[in-house]
Design a protein around this motif. Structure first.
Motif, mmCIF file in Angstrom:
data_model
loop_
_atom_site.group_PDB
_atom_site.id
_atom_site.type_symbol
_atom_site.label_atom_id
_atom_site.label_comp_id
_atom_site.label_asym_id
_atom_site.label_seq_id
_atom_site.Cartn_x
_atom_site.Cartn_y
_atom_site.Cartn_z
ATOM 1 N N ILE A 164 -6.377 17.064 4.211
ATOM 2 C CA ILE A 164 -6.845 16.080 3.034
ATOM 3 C C ILE A 164 -8.966 16.856 3.988
ATOM 4 O O ILE A 164 -9.224 16.389 2.783
ATOM 5 C CB ILE A 164 -7.056 14.306 3.585
ATOM 6 N N SER A 183 -2.189 11.316 -1.275
ATOM 7 C CA SER A 183 -2.603 11.400 0.270
ATOM 8 C C SER A 183 -2.712 11.084 1.215
ATOM 9 O O SER A 183 -1.955 10.905 2.144
ATOM 10 C CB SER A 183 -3.432 12.739 0.005
ATOM 11 N N SER A 184 -3.099 9.625 0.849
ATOM 12 C CA SER A 184 -2.949 8.367 2.062
ATOM 13 C C SER A 184 -2.422 7.389 2.077
ATOM 14 O O SER A 184 -1.630 7.489 2.855
ATOM 15 C CB SER A 184 -4.358 7.537 1.798
ATOM 16 N N SER A 185 -1.006 7.530 0.824
ATOM 17 C CA SER A 185 0.142 7.055 1.099
ATOM 18 C C SER A 185 1.056 7.639 2.013
ATOM 19 O O SER A 185 1.780 7.657 2.675
ATOM 20 C CB SER A 185 0.927 6.922 -0.584
ATOM 21 N N LEU A 235 0.251 9.868 4.856
ATOM 22 C CA LEU A 235 -0.385 9.797 6.071
ATOM 23 C C LEU A 235 0.230 8.397 6.252
ATOM 24 O O LEU A 235 0.417 8.503 7.481
ATOM 25 C CB LEU A 235 -2.026 9.732 5.919
ATOM 26 N N GLN A 236 0.075 7.624 5.639
ATOM 27 C CA GLN A 236 0.848 6.251 5.372
ATOM 28 C C GLN A 236 2.217 6.119 6.106
ATOM 29 O O GLN A 236 2.724 5.921 6.746
ATOM 30 C CB GLN A 236 0.161 5.133 4.818
ATOM 31 N N MET A 283 -4.255 3.422 -4.172
ATOM 32 C CA MET A 283 -3.898 5.106 -3.598
ATOM 33 C C MET A 283 -3.742 5.521 -3.509
ATOM 34 O O MET A 283 -2.726 6.213 -4.495
ATOM 35 C CB MET A 283 -2.744 3.904 -2.354
ATOM 36 N N SER A 284 -4.221 7.064 -3.269
ATOM 37 C CA SER A 284 -4.239 8.580 -3.462
ATOM 38 C C SER A 284 -2.544 8.637 -2.730
ATOM 39 O O SER A 284 -2.387 7.681 -1.900
ATOM 40 C CB SER A 284 -4.978 9.262 -3.215
ATOM 41 N N ARG A 317 -4.207 15.344 7.901
ATOM 42 C CA ARG A 317 -5.507 14.912 7.924
ATOM 43 C C ARG A 317 -6.159 15.717 8.041
ATOM 44 O O ARG A 317 -6.643 15.893 7.488
ATOM 45 C CB ARG A 317 -5.466 14.029 9.439
#
Length: 158
Positions: free
Chosen positions: A126, A4-6, A8-9, A1-2, A123
């Motif tokens: 990204i 940036s997605s982490s 966002l999470q 998991m990158s 978002r």
């Protein structure tokens, strides 16, 4: 998991938490408003009862009245006034709690809006980063194609 997605999470979880706190703040405000309304209604009922009581007894005294009855009337009237004063304080306190709950809800709504804005910005960052990477890959591919088209030896070796 990158990362940036982490990120966002984590922000999404933070937003859910902030919205839950805001919803609880709204429930508390509604409860405080209901309590204040009941306190004001009770104050109004007591005041109306006092008015009715005074009217009824003033009519009674016009017909007849002993000193004992007058004393009871005055004693009860003083207690009734005390109850009305006390209920007035309770209503004022309830109104203050409504104001405090309203201010708390405002702060919670600001927090939700801030987290939403931050999530929106992340978002967008990204998305822009992905667009830049895609554009870079497209530019490199176009550059290779242009170089291959201009160099006759590249076509022979392929």
């Amino acid at each position: 998991m990158s990362s940036s997605s982490s990120n966002l999470q984590v922000l999404s979880i933070l937003l859910e938490r902030a919205e839950a706190e805001r919803d609880e703040g709204l429930r508390q405000l509604q409860d405080a408003q209901a309590r204040a309304q009941r306190a004001r209604a009770q104050h109004g009922d007591l005041a109306q009862y006092r008015n009715d009581y005074q009217l009824r007894w003033s009519q009674q005294f016009a017909r007849q009245g002993t000193m004992d009855i007058v004393g009871c009337y005055q004693n009860f009237g003083m207690r009734l006034n005390d109850a009305i004063t006390s209920q007035s304080h309770i209503a004022e306190f309830a109104d203050q709690r409504v104001q405090n709950a309203r201010e708390q809800l405002q702060a919670l709504e600001m927090r939700v809006a801030s987290v939403r804005k931050l999530l929106e910005r992340r978002r967008l960052e990204i998305s822009r980063s992905a667009q830049r990477q895609e554009q870079k890959a497209t530019d490199e591919q176009a550059s290779r194609a242009a170089y291959a088209g201009a160099n006759p030896f590249v076509r022979l070796s392929a």
